[in-house]
Design a protein around this motif. Structure first.
Motif, PDB file in Angstrom:
ATOM      1  N   GLN A   1      35.375  52.177  41.876  1.00 16.34           N
ATOM      2  CA  GLN A   1      36.625  51.548  41.440  1.00 16.34           C
ATOM      3  C   GLN A   1      37.640  51.633  42.567  1.00 16.34           C
ATOM      4  OE1 GLN A   1      37.119  49.982  38.753  1.00 16.34           O
ATOM      5  NE2 GLN A   1      35.886  50.817  37.077  1.00 16.34           N
TER       6      GLN A   1
ATOM      7  N   LYS B   1      40.138  49.618  43.706  1.00 13.87           N
ATOM      8  CA  LYS B   1      41.552  49.308  43.464  1.00 13.87           C
ATOM      9  C   LYS B   1      42.229  50.394  42.628  1.00 13.87           C
ATOM     10  CE  LYS B   1      45.376  47.120  43.409  1.00 13.87           C
ATOM     11  NZ  LYS B   1      46.259  47.515  44.523  1.00 13.87           N
ATOM     12  N   ILE B   2      41.506  50.843  41.585  1.00 15.27           N
ATOM     13  CA  ILE B   2      42.070  51.900  40.733  1.00 15.27           C
ATOM     14  C   ILE B   2      42.241  53.186  41.537  1.00 15.27           C
ATOM     15  CG2 ILE B   2      41.588  53.367  38.724  1.00 15.27           C
ATOM     16  CD1 ILE B   2      40.293  50.868  37.430  1.00 15.27           C
TER      17      ILE B   2
ATOM     18  N   ASN C   1      45.235  52.930  43.706  1.00 17.67           N
ATOM     19  CA  ASN C   1      46.482  53.129  42.961  1.00 17.67           C
ATOM     20  C   ASN C   1      46.776  54.601  42.705  1.00 17.67           C
ATOM     21  OD1 ASN C   1      46.899  50.417  42.923  1.00 17.67           O
ATOM     22  ND2 ASN C   1      46.150  50.123  40.828  1.00 17.67           N
ATOM     23  N   TRP C   2      45.747  55.347  42.339  1.00 21.14           N
ATOM     24  CA  TRP C   2      45.957  56.781  42.101  1.00 21.14           C
ATOM     25  C   TRP C   2      46.366  57.488  43.385  1.00 21.14           C
ATOM     26  CZ3 TRP C   2      46.956  58.859  37.719  1.00 21.14           C
ATOM     27  CH2 TRP C   2      46.389  58.373  36.531  1.00 21.14           C
TER      28      TRP C   2
ATOM     29  N   ILE D   1      38.709  59.134  37.059  1.00 21.63           N
ATOM     30  CA  ILE D   1      38.689  57.679  36.832  1.00 21.63           C
ATOM     31  C   ILE D   1      37.599  57.329  35.814  1.00 21.63           C
ATOM     32  CG2 ILE D   1      38.202  55.450  37.941  1.00 21.63           C
ATOM     33  CD1 ILE D   1      39.567  56.627  40.493  1.00 21.63           C
TER      34      ILE D   1
ATOM     35  N   GLU E   1      37.788  55.509  32.126  1.00 20.46           N
ATOM     36  CA  GLU E   1      36.947  54.342  31.868  1.00 20.46           C
ATOM     37  C   GLU E   1      36.146  54.508  30.572  1.00 20.46           C
ATOM     38  OE1 GLU E   1      34.186  51.690  34.790  1.00 20.46           O
ATOM     39  OE2 GLU E   1      34.731  53.691  35.432  1.00 20.46           O
TER      40      GLU E   1
ATOM     41  N   GLY F   1      45.073  56.397  29.983  1.00 19.04           N
ATOM     42  CA  GLY F   1      45.648  56.282  31.320  1.00 19.04           C
ATOM     43  C   GLY F   1      46.887  57.143  31.464  1.00 19.04           C
TER      44      GLY F   1
END
Ligand code: ADP
Ligand code: MG
Ligand code: ZN
Length: 484
Positions: free
Chosen positions: A343, A345-346, A349-350, A383, A387, A393
């Motif tokens: 993941q 992109k996720i 972001n984190w 993550i 999921e 979140g």
């Protein structure tokens, strides 16, 4: 009439190479040790001592030269730069002069999004001098202490062409230089400890003029911001001199950071004549094609190439890819997280939204990211937990912070603090019913058409579950029940 001027800037940077031992002896280069611990007859300049070249230092310099797109000279020459100073007991510094290690390179910067190449005139190797520590004041008696731990530490000097046109470009050039040296692991880029030092040369000329103006050299600048400020000050000062009908004097000026101005140190007439000559103690330095080839093959991917790959391979935005390649350890951290979690992109972001903020808030250096209490593996696990719906979140934010504070595994934090998401519809339904019962007025409003109050109900349910209720289920149930 006020004319328009253009600034011309060239930078001379010294970078300390990350070797364990000095350039011409086996003394340690460790920073912050008791004074004069790391010394021997060679680096103390005692008579009769002979220099022996450290090949590892040369290897690092070759790496830097290739990373800065330079052409290497197969043969370069050590030269003595003669001057007197108490921290230089030999009376000369071993450097390179007319035959430097490498030439004709460039560093690419971005000006309003457009790439611009700033030429690197030359890179040469040299040894550092010792350090003088002054104590007390002139009128109350003054002591000077000498520390030779730094004497003989390997440096490279990177001299730019006068291609820089503003203080912002100078800042960018330095940031890129530091980044590339760090990626290559040849310099730690620490300006406070003096492992990266920079002098700026600045002049101005009328717009359209081809000839370079008279320059001043600015020394004693120990941060990128100060380089920018010193250049800005100097550009305005020079324009003022010219507009007042005067002429700029070629001189060396010192940056005074508390007064935010430059002051004259010495004029060109007082400039040193170093009487450079080839060092008779050292043979020509030969870096053959094979050495260059081997070094080239061992080079890591450089920041710009890595940024492009991140955009292509992980579908990151230009901005995100830029941030995530700002240091090598950050790029490694991101890439491991992306690979472990699948993941990208996720993960990005984190890292950018949370991890970097923790680092910033606690004033921790990003270079230590390899020692981060949160590992890429832990982040990838977290993550995955989001999921799978094990945590929401929102709860994940808490878990992330807890991981950073304690270094505990996400699974452990969730168990210890009872953070597992409530997805059981029956359980959530009870709470939803209670909330509806407790707020008849709001229910009335909602049913009268003020459906925007849904968020209020969601908030109430979340509040009574400590944020653990599955938000999708909460939304679905509330919509259904409120509809009546
Ligand atoms: P020196 O030997 O006195 O250090 P160099 O010719 O090697 O002088 O130049 C040192 C630095 O000054 C280089 O980075 C170069 O680009 C820059 N420079 C040279 N001339 C000018 C000028 N007129 N204005 C601004 N920078 C200059
Ligand atoms: Mg100079
Ligand atoms: Zn020594």
């Amino acid at each position: 009439m006020v004319h328009s001027y253009e600034a011309v800037i060239g930078l001379e940077c010294h970078a300390q190479l990350l070797t364990n031992s000095k350039l011409f002896c086996s003394c340690s280069t460790k920073f912050g040790e008791a004074p004069n611990i790391n010394t021997c007859p060679v680096c103390l300049g005692l008579p009769g001592a002979l220099p022996v070249l450290n090949r590892i230092a040369v290897g690092m310099a070759v790496k830097a030269a290739l990373g800065l797109n330079c052409r290497l000279n197969v043969e370069s020459q050590w030269a003595r730069k003669n001057y007197f100073y108490p921290d230089l007991p030999k009376g000369y510094q071993i450097s390179q002069y007319d035959r430097p290690l490498a030439q004709h390179g460039f560093i690419e910067i971005f000006v309003n999004g457009t790439p611009k190449r700033i030429g690197v005139q030359r890179i040469h190797m040299e040894e550092d001098a010792g350090k003088s520590l002054h104590e007390g004041f002139q009128d109350s008696g003054r002591n000077t202490y000498l520390d030779f731990n730094r004497s003989g530490v390997p440096l490279i000097e990177i001299v730019s062409e006068p291609d820089i046109r503003s203080s912002a470009e100078a800042y960018d050039y330095l940031a890129r230089l530091k980044q590339i040296l760090e990626f290559l692991e040849v310099c730690d880029g620490n300006m406070e400890e003096g492992s990266l030092r920079c002098d700026a040369n600045a002049s101005v000329r009328r717009v359209g003029e081809q000839k370079l103006g008279t320059r001043t050299e600015l020394k004693n600048i120990n941060s990128f911001r100060f380089v920018q400020k010193a250049i800005d000050y100097e550009i305005s000062r020079q324009i003022e001199v010219l507009e007042g009908g005067g002429r700029v004097t070629q001189e060396t000026r010192l940056w005074n950071s508390s007064e935010e101005r430059t002051v004259s140190m010495r004029s060109k007439e007082e400039a040193h004549d170093y009487r450079y000559f080839p060092d008779p103690d050292l043979p020509l330095l030969t870096v053959d094609a094979e050495w260059i080839q081997t070094t080239r093959r061992s080079m890591p991917e450089l920041p710009e190439a890595r940024r492009h790959r991140f955009i292509k391979e992980y579908a990151l935005s230009e901005y995100d890819a830029g941030v995530l390649t700002s240091t090598r350890s950050l790029a490694d951290f991101f890439e491991q997280t992306a690979q472990l979690s699948g993941q990208a992109k996720i993960g990005a972001n984190w890292i950018m939204g949370d991890l970097l903020r923790f680092y910033k808030d606690s004033n921790t250096d990003l270079k230590d990211l390899s020692k981060s209490p949160v590992s890429p593996k832990m982040l990838a696990e977290m993550i995955a937990l989001v999921e799978k719906g094990t945590i929401s979140g929102k709860i994940a934010k808490t878990v992330m912070e807890e991981m950073y504070k304690t270094g505990k595994e996400p699974q452990k934090i969730i168990e210890e603090q009872g953070l597992v998401q409530i997805s059981d519809t029956g359980e959530i339904e009870k709470i939803v019913d209670k909330v509806i019962e407790d707020h008849p007025k709001s229910v009335e409003q909602y049913r009268a058409g003020k459906t925007g109050t849904l968020g209020f109900f969601v908030g109430q349910v979340m509040k009574s579950t400590g944020g653990r209720a599955n938000p999708q289920t909460v939304n679905d149930l509330l919509r259904k029940k409120l509809a009546g």
